[in-house]
Design a protein around this motif. Structure first.
Motif, mmCIF file in Angstrom:
data_model
loop_
_atom_site.group_PDB
_atom_site.id
_atom_site.type_symbol
_atom_site.label_atom_id
_atom_site.label_comp_id
_atom_site.label_asym_id
_atom_site.label_seq_id
_atom_site.Cartn_x
_atom_site.Cartn_y
_atom_site.Cartn_z
ATOM 1 N N PRO A 148 0.801 -1.219 0.000
ATOM 2 C CA PRO A 148 0.000 0.000 0.000
ATOM 3 C C PRO A 148 0.835 1.271 0.000
ATOM 4 O O PRO A 148 0.509 2.232 -0.701
ATOM 5 C CB PRO A 148 -0.818 -0.118 1.290
ATOM 6 C CG PRO A 148 -0.921 -1.582 1.538
ATOM 7 C CD PRO A 148 0.368 -2.176 1.041
ATOM 8 N N PRO B 9 -2.957 2.793 -2.553
ATOM 9 C CA PRO B 9 -4.128 1.974 -2.222
ATOM 10 C C PRO B 9 -4.964 1.600 -3.432
ATOM 11 O O PRO B 9 -5.544 0.517 -3.459
ATOM 12 C CB PRO B 9 -4.922 2.857 -1.264
ATOM 13 C CG PRO B 9 -4.393 4.227 -1.434
ATOM 14 C CD PRO B 9 -3.011 4.141 -1.967
ATOM 15 N N ASP B 10 -5.034 2.442 -4.438
ATOM 16 C CA ASP B 10 -5.870 2.084 -5.594
ATOM 17 C C ASP B 10 -5.236 0.942 -6.384
ATOM 18 O O ASP B 10 -5.941 0.050 -6.846
ATOM 19 C CB ASP B 10 -6.136 3.298 -6.484
ATOM 20 C CG ASP B 10 -4.904 4.128 -6.664
ATOM 21 O OD1 ASP B 10 -3.860 3.768 -6.085
ATOM 22 O OD2 ASP B 10 -4.975 5.136 -7.382
ATOM 23 N N ARG C 279 -5.856 -2.138 -4.381
ATOM 24 C CA ARG C 279 -7.257 -2.537 -4.505
ATOM 25 C C ARG C 279 -7.495 -3.250 -5.833
ATOM 26 O O ARG C 279 -8.179 -4.271 -5.904
ATOM 27 C CB ARG C 279 -8.142 -1.285 -4.423
ATOM 28 C CG ARG C 279 -9.617 -1.542 -4.732
ATOM 29 C CD ARG C 279 -10.391 -0.239 -4.806
ATOM 30 N NE ARG C 279 -10.397 0.407 -3.514
ATOM 31 C CZ ARG C 279 -11.343 0.219 -2.606
ATOM 32 N NH1 ARG C 279 -12.347 -0.585 -2.867
ATOM 33 N NH2 ARG C 279 -11.293 0.845 -1.454
ATOM 34 N N GLU D 104 -20.030 -5.677 -2.754
ATOM 35 C CA GLU D 104 -18.636 -5.330 -2.967
ATOM 36 C C GLU D 104 -18.092 -4.511 -1.795
ATOM 37 O O GLU D 104 -16.993 -4.764 -1.298
ATOM 38 C CB GLU D 104 -18.505 -4.541 -4.267
ATOM 39 C CG GLU D 104 -17.070 -4.309 -4.659
ATOM 40 C CD GLU D 104 -16.958 -3.744 -6.070
ATOM 41 O OE1 GLU D 104 -17.935 -3.862 -6.831
ATOM 42 O OE2 GLU D 104 -15.898 -3.184 -6.384
ATOM 43 N N ASP E 48 -15.234 -5.589 0.905
ATOM 44 C CA ASP E 48 -14.076 -4.744 1.164
ATOM 45 C C ASP E 48 -13.880 -4.546 2.664
ATOM 46 O O ASP E 48 -12.774 -4.674 3.196
ATOM 47 C CB ASP E 48 -14.268 -3.396 0.466
ATOM 48 C CG ASP E 48 -12.940 -2.719 0.190
ATOM 49 O OD1 ASP E 48 -11.896 -3.343 0.429
ATOM 50 O OD2 ASP E 48 -12.950 -1.563 -0.260
ATOM 51 N N SER F 165 -12.756 -7.744 4.264
ATOM 52 C CA SER F 165 -11.346 -8.009 3.963
ATOM 53 C C SER F 165 -10.443 -7.113 4.807
ATOM 54 O O SER F 165 -9.338 -7.508 5.206
ATOM 55 C CB SER F 165 -11.100 -7.791 2.475
ATOM 56 O OG SER F 165 -10.092 -6.859 2.245
ATOM 57 N N ALA F 166 -10.919 -5.907 5.099
ATOM 58 C CA ALA F 166 -10.144 -5.019 5.979
ATOM 59 C C ALA F 166 -10.012 -5.631 7.365
ATOM 60 O O ALA F 166 -8.953 -5.559 7.994
ATOM 61 C CB ALA F 166 -10.813 -3.649 6.066
ATOM 62 N N LEU G 80 -0.902 4.885 5.480
ATOM 63 C CA LEU G 80 0.031 4.259 4.543
ATOM 64 C C LEU G 80 1.473 4.407 5.020
ATOM 65 O O LEU G 80 2.128 3.425 5.338
ATOM 66 C CB LEU G 80 -0.154 4.876 3.152
ATOM 67 C CG LEU G 80 -1.553 4.698 2.555
ATOM 68 C CD1 LEU G 80 -1.696 5.499 1.270
ATOM 69 C CD2 LEU G 80 -1.842 3.228 2.300
ATOM 70 N N ALA H 191 -10.523 -1.011 11.801
ATOM 71 C CA ALA H 191 -9.986 -1.428 10.505
ATOM 72 C C ALA H 191 -10.985 -1.134 9.395
ATOM 73 O O ALA H 191 -10.610 -0.687 8.307
ATOM 74 C CB ALA H 191 -9.643 -2.913 10.528
ATOM 75 N N ARG I 12 -10.502 1.351 6.198
ATOM 76 C CA ARG I 12 -10.684 0.922 4.814
ATOM 77 C C ARG I 12 -11.687 1.805 4.096
ATOM 78 O O ARG I 12 -11.516 2.147 2.923
ATOM 79 C CB ARG I 12 -11.143 -0.542 4.772
ATOM 80 C CG ARG I 12 -11.313 -1.090 3.384
ATOM 81 C CD ARG I 12 -9.985 -1.218 2.654
ATOM 82 N NE ARG I 12 -9.067 -2.128 3.316
ATOM 83 C CZ ARG I 12 -8.904 -3.412 2.987
ATOM 84 N NH1 ARG I 12 -9.608 -3.916 1.999
ATOM 85 N NH2 ARG I 12 -8.033 -4.157 3.624
ATOM 86 N N VAL J 231 -9.358 7.378 -2.541
ATOM 87 C CA VAL J 231 -8.987 7.141 -3.923
ATOM 88 C C VAL J 231 -10.214 7.106 -4.815
ATOM 89 O O VAL J 231 -10.107 7.202 -6.032
ATOM 90 C CB VAL J 231 -8.203 5.820 -4.058
ATOM 91 C CG1 VAL J 231 -6.953 5.879 -3.206
ATOM 92 C CG2 VAL J 231 -9.054 4.654 -3.674
ATOM 93 N N THR K 218 -12.138 4.963 -6.038
ATOM 94 C CA THR K 218 -12.135 4.069 -7.186
ATOM 95 C C THR K 218 -13.103 2.922 -6.961
ATOM 96 O O THR K 218 -13.305 2.081 -7.811
ATOM 97 C CB THR K 218 -10.735 3.497 -7.432
ATOM 98 O OG1 THR K 218 -10.784 2.614 -8.536
ATOM 99 C CG2 THR K 218 -10.241 2.723 -6.222
ATOM 100 N N PRO L 236 -16.955 1.417 -5.194
ATOM 101 C CA PRO L 236 -18.380 1.742 -5.326
ATOM 102 C C PRO L 236 -18.760 2.868 -4.371
ATOM 103 O O PRO L 236 -17.909 3.460 -3.726
ATOM 104 C CB PRO L 236 -19.073 0.441 -4.961
ATOM 105 C CG PRO L 236 -18.101 -0.281 -4.094
ATOM 106 C CD PRO L 236 -16.727 0.148 -4.538
ATOM 107 N N TYR M 268 -19.339 4.506 1.481
ATOM 108 C CA TYR M 268 -19.035 3.499 2.481
ATOM 109 C C TYR M 268 -19.617 3.849 3.848
ATOM 110 O O TYR M 268 -19.786 2.973 4.685
ATOM 111 C CB TYR M 268 -17.521 3.327 2.621
ATOM 112 C CG TYR M 268 -16.901 2.357 1.645
ATOM 113 C CD1 TYR M 268 -16.406 1.140 2.060
ATOM 114 C CD2 TYR M 268 -16.816 2.668 0.299
ATOM 115 C CE1 TYR M 268 -15.825 0.249 1.180
ATOM 116 C CE2 TYR M 268 -16.242 1.792 -0.601
ATOM 117 C CZ TYR M 268 -15.754 0.580 -0.155
ATOM 118 O OH TYR M 268 -15.189 -0.301 -1.038
#
Lengths: 195, 195
Positions: free
Chosen positions: A115, A120-121, A124, A153, A157, A160-161, B112, B161, B165, B172, B174, B176, B179
Motif C-alpha cells: 500500500p 491503495p488504488d 485494490r 462489494e 471490502d 477483507s479489511a 500508509l 480497521a 478501509r 482514492v 475508485t 463503489p 461506504y
DNA sequence: TTTCATACATACAGCCTGTATGTTAATATG
DNA sequence: CATATTAACATACAGGCTGTATGTATGAAA
C-alpha cells in the motif's frame, strides 16, 4: 563451450531470475531495505539488466506483489474448495487466508510495503483480481445476492479489511487473544440476514 | 541588536519549527519524497540542527504522526460530544473520524506511510493512546461491557480497521458508492446484542 | 553478409542519509 | 567574576542508492 540460446529464452530466464531474487529479498527485508545492487548481485547480473527488464525499482516491486497476490489467491481457493455449505466455504477461505499470511514477510509485503509503495488504488485493483474475488463471490453466495452488487462489494471490502487487521495483529502479537474466532463471529453476524 | 534567549527557549522554538515543517511536508508529499535538506531549508536551519534534536528521520516522522494522532483524537472527541444515546455517540464519532481524515495528506500519513515506516505495533500503540480509546469506550458503553474486556478491544480493533478501509476507499474514490452508510449499518448489526 | 535490434555491462550524475567535527553562546562551577 | 563545561547549531565528509546514458556483443532480419 558456449551456450547458445534464443533471445526470448534469455529474456524469460533473467526476468524470472530477477523476480525470484526480488521476491525473496522483499519478503525478508522489505522494499526500502533492499537495494538494487545486492539484488542483481544475487542473480549474478548487473543493474543494467534490471533496468532493461523493468522500468524502475517500483515496477519490479509491482510485479512481485502481483505474483504474490496470485499465489495467495490460489492457496485460498485450494483451502476453501470442497466445503459443505457456502458459509463453510467462507470460513474455510478465511482460515486459508490466515494460513497463507503466515509465510514470513508476506504481511509486510502485502499489507505494509504494498500500500505505501504502490498506493491503495493499485493494491485494490490487484486484490479485486485475485483474493478479493473469492471473498466477494463467497459473500454473495451466502447472502444470496449478486456478486456485482455494489453493496456486496463494499461489504466484502470491509470484511477483507477486518481480515487484514486480524492478520496484522497476530503478526506483531501485541494485542489481545485470538482474532480468528472474533472475525468468524463477526462474519456470522453480518451475513445472518440478506440486508 | 542581538537576541538573547535561554537555551530551553531556543530548543523548544526550533523543535517546534522543525515539527511544523515536517508535518506540512509529510502531509503534502509523503515520507520518502521529502528529504531532510529541503525540510530544514524551509525553516532556515541546517541538517545539523535536525539531527541534534531528533535521532534520525524516522524519529522526526514518529513525532509528527503522534502529534497528528492526538489532533485527530481531539476532533473525534469534539464531534461525538453531546450525543443523545451512546450509539449516537458512536456514530457521530465515526463521522467525525471520517471528516478528520478529509484533511489532505492525512490518509497517506496515518494509514500508509505510518504503518510502513513505523511498523504496525507502533501504530497500534499510538492508536490505543489516542483515537482508539474513544472507539473502545464508546463500543463498551453501547454493549454494556467493560472497556478493558479483551473481546471489546478486539472488536474495536476490527471496527477501526473497517473505518480505515472506508476512509481509504473514499480517498482514492475508485470503489463503489458511499461506504459511510455501509459502515453504519454494519456497526449497528454488530452491537445489537451483547454477544 | 551486412544491417539492425536485443540483452546486457559499464560508467556517470545527482541525491540522500547519518556521522564526525568545528564553532559560538549559554550555563554551571569554583 | 573568571573559567570550565555543556548545549545548540553549522560545516564537512563518507558511504550508498537510484536512474540514465553510453558502450559492446550476440541473435535476428534483410
Amino acid at each position: 563451450m558456449k551456450e547458445r540460446r534464443s533471445n526470448a529464452d534469455r529474456s524469460n530466464a533473467t526476468r524470472h531470475a530477477l523476480l525470484d531474487a526480488a521476491r525473496e529479498l522483499f519478503l525478508s527485508e522489505g522494499f526500502t531495505a533492499v537495494g538494487t545492487p545486492v539484488l542483481v548481485k544475487r542473480v549474478g547480473l548487473t543493474r543494467g539488466a534490471l533496468y532493461h527488464h523493468f522500468a524502475d525499482k517500483q515496477a519490479l516491486f509491482l510485479a512481485v506483489v502481483e505474483e504474490e497476490a496470485a499465489r495467495i489467491a490460489v492457496e485460498i481457493e485450494d483451502g476453501s474448495a470442497g466445503a459443505g455449505s457456502s458459509l463453510d466455504a467462507l470460513i474455510q477461505g478465511a482460515n486459508a487466508y490466515f494460513r497463507a499470511m503466515e509465510i514470513p514477510g508476506r504481511v509486510r509485503l502485502m499489507l505494509l510495503d504494498g500500500p505505501a509503495v504502490l498506493g491503495p488504488d493499485e493494491m485494490r485493483r490487484i486484490d479485486r483480481e485475485t483474493g478479493g474475488r473469492e471473498l466477494r463471490h463467497g459473500l454473495a453466495e451466502v447472502m444470496r445476492r449478486d456478486g456485482d452488487d455494489p453493496e456486496v462489494e463494499m461489504l466484502a471490502d470491509l470484511v477483507s479489511a477486518m481480515f487484514d487487521r486480524a492478520v496484522l495483529a497476530r503478526d506483531v502479537s501485541t494485542g489481545p487473544g485470538d482474532y480468528r474466532e472474533m472475525v468468524a463471529a463477526v462474519l456470522k453476524k453480518l451475513v445472518r440476514e440478506g440486508k
